[in-house]
Write an enzyme that holds these catalytic residues in place. Structure first.
Site, PDB file in Angstrom:
ATOM      1  N   ARG A  63       0.775  -1.204  -0.136  1.00  0.00           N
ATOM      2  CA  ARG A  63      -0.074   0.081  -0.062  1.00  0.00           C
ATOM      3  C   ARG A  63       0.918   1.327   0.002  1.00  0.00           C
ATOM      4  O   ARG A  63       1.871   1.076   0.590  1.00  0.00           O
ATOM      5  CB  ARG A  63      -0.822   0.029   1.237  1.00  0.00           C
ATOM      6  CG  ARG A  63      -2.038  -1.032   1.170  1.00  0.00           C
ATOM      7  CD  ARG A  63      -3.074  -0.501   0.110  1.00  0.00           C
ATOM      8  NE  ARG A  63      -4.293  -1.539   0.164  1.00  0.00           N
ATOM      9  CZ  ARG A  63      -4.235  -2.434  -0.889  1.00  0.00           C
ATOM     10  NH1 ARG A  63      -3.152  -2.704  -1.470  1.00  0.00           N
ATOM     11  NH2 ARG A  63      -5.458  -3.237  -0.676  1.00  0.00           N
ATOM     12  N   GLU A  71      -2.732   7.466  -4.645  1.00  0.00           N
ATOM     13  CA  GLU A  71      -3.424   6.779  -5.729  1.00  0.00           C
ATOM     14  C   GLU A  71      -4.930   7.031  -6.057  1.00  0.00           C
ATOM     15  O   GLU A  71      -5.308   6.872  -7.220  1.00  0.00           O
ATOM     16  CB  GLU A  71      -2.963   5.395  -5.885  1.00  0.00           C
ATOM     17  CG  GLU A  71      -3.791   4.547  -4.866  1.00  0.00           C
ATOM     18  CD  GLU A  71      -3.056   3.008  -4.806  1.00  0.00           C
ATOM     19  OE1 GLU A  71      -2.133   2.743  -5.012  1.00  0.00           O
ATOM     20  OE2 GLU A  71      -4.177   2.254  -5.151  1.00  0.00           O
ATOM     21  N   HIS A 101      -1.237  -0.056  -9.740  1.00  0.00           N
ATOM     22  CA  HIS A 101      -1.915  -1.217  -8.731  1.00  0.00           C
ATOM     23  C   HIS A 101      -2.585  -2.208  -9.516  1.00  0.00           C
ATOM     24  O   HIS A 101      -3.774  -2.514  -9.507  1.00  0.00           O
ATOM     25  CB  HIS A 101      -3.051  -0.380  -8.054  1.00  0.00           C
ATOM     26  CG  HIS A 101      -3.440  -1.107  -6.661  1.00  0.00           C
ATOM     27  ND1 HIS A 101      -3.760  -0.332  -5.648  1.00  0.00           N
ATOM     28  CD2 HIS A 101      -3.301  -2.504  -6.349  1.00  0.00           C
ATOM     29  CE1 HIS A 101      -3.877  -1.204  -4.528  1.00  0.00           C
ATOM     30  NE2 HIS A 101      -3.835  -2.387  -5.023  1.00  0.00           N
TER      31      HIS A 101
END
Ligand code: NAD
Length: 330
Positions: free
Chosen positions: A234, A263, A295
């Site tokens: 993360r 993000e 991601h």
């Protein structure tokens, strides 16, 4: 059961419609993120499904509960986007996908690492321009190097297994212990030892208040000069500004990230025709020794199939009043 699916992507809809034949839920797809501005769309849906960048904070949960939502199902392993205490207080159950191909993320992490170390993306761009020069493309052998794994859960241990296969020495830091990690020859060390010994550091712990900015200026100052850092976990694990300073000074030899602190307003959409207002990400991508992906580490056929299948099964269990195997409890 009526299910509102937020951040629903094309690739998910087709598969969900197929898998839903065995469940018969009424699935309603929304492109948009779930956030304060869009939560009204969920009114009247007993189940809501979200993804990593939806905002399921206390305020949103309050409005979901008021609209009759009793279950939030995140189509992810991580659940840092959900305020679990607020959900508990409001009587909203939360489920996630605890187990789907850890290989998908671990293999992608290794791919990023190889690309970063051996400058594969730079070489790809050069050869397309007819430039076959090798200057600036030198990397190092993995064999004999020390890899530090922060978080030795399912993904961290899988990553460790692959790196051990390259002939690396694997050390790990975790608040718990994984027998599998130790069977692979992994040795547990404290953070200071990991910082001091690792040539490569890979992050695999969840984002929690304890791990937020676990990699900050102080951490980076204690690492081996020129070491490589990979983050497929993360974005909030790394203080990005501190990372930029360490890249500028050469303390950090390279950075490969699939996740980024800010993000939520960028990833999973095409912004190629717009001016991106985030100066930090623009600075990051300007470095020759930074690789950034949006991601996608989880994004394999196997992983996506399992994520969606598990999500529908959890919703069916909830609808039938069965125990929820994937419930997240505070
Ligand atoms: P896991 O629960 O199996 O492992 C997490 C490990 O982190 C555990 O061993 C835990 O003890 C450890 N940990 C917790 N707090 C810690 C701390 N303060 N310091 C050190 N270690 C700590 O989870 P997993 O399935 O291996 O997934 C790891 C993370 O990967 C997820 O939380 C998620 O954020 C991320 N992820 C990313 C993607 C992607 O596509 N990029 C996909 C799936 C998961």
């Amino acid at each position: 059961m009526r299910v509102a699916l937020f951040s629903a992507k094309k690739y998910e809809r087709k598969l969900l419609d197929e898998l839903n034949a065995g469940h018969r839920h009424e699935l309603v797809y929304f492109d948009t993120l779930l956030e304060p501005e869009t939560v009204s769309l969920a009114a009247g849906f007993p189940a809501v499904s979200v993804f990593t960048n939806d905002n399921v904070d206390g305020g949103v949960l309050k409005r979901l509960a008021a609209g009759g939502t009793k279950l939030v199902a995140t189509r992810s392993t991580g659940f840092n986007q959900i305020d679990l205490c607020a959900a508990k207080q409001l009587g909203v159950k939360v489920v996630r996908v605890t187990d789907y191909s850890p290989n998908s993320v671990a293999e992608f992490g290794v791919g990023l690492l190889l690309a970063l170390n051996r400058k594969i993306c730079r070489a790809y761009n050069r050869t397309r321009e007819g430039n076959f020069e090798l200057d600036g493309l030198m990397g190092f052998d993995f064999v004999g190097r020390t890899v530090g794994v922060m978080g030795t859960g399912k993904i961290g241990t899988t990553f460790a297994r692959i790196m051990a296969g390259f002939g690396c020495t694997v050390i790990g830091y975790d608040v718990g212990r994984s027998p599998r990690f130790e069977e692979l020859g992994g040795q547990y060390v404290d953070v200071a030892t990991l910082q001091g010994e690792a040539d490569i550091i890979s992050l695999h712990c969840p984002l929690t208040p304890q791990t937020h900015h676990i990699v900050d200026a102080r951490f980076l100052a204690g690492t081996k000069k020129g070491s490589l850092l990979v983050n497929t976990s993360r974005g909030g694990l790394i203080d990005t500004e501190a990372g930029i300073e360490a890249l500028k000074s050469g303390q950090l030899g390279g950075l490969a990230i699939d996740v980024y602190e800010q993000e939520a307003s960028l990833f999973f959409r095409d912004l190629s025709n717009t001016v991106i207002p985030d100066d930090v990400i623009q600075r990051l991508v300007s470095f020759p020794n930074v690789i950034l992906t949006g991601h996608q580490a989880f994004f394999t056929r196997e992983a996506v199939g399992t994520i969606l299948d598990t999500t529908l099964a959890s919703i069916s269990d909830f609808a039938a009043g069965r125990p929820l195997a994937n419930e997240i409890k505070v």
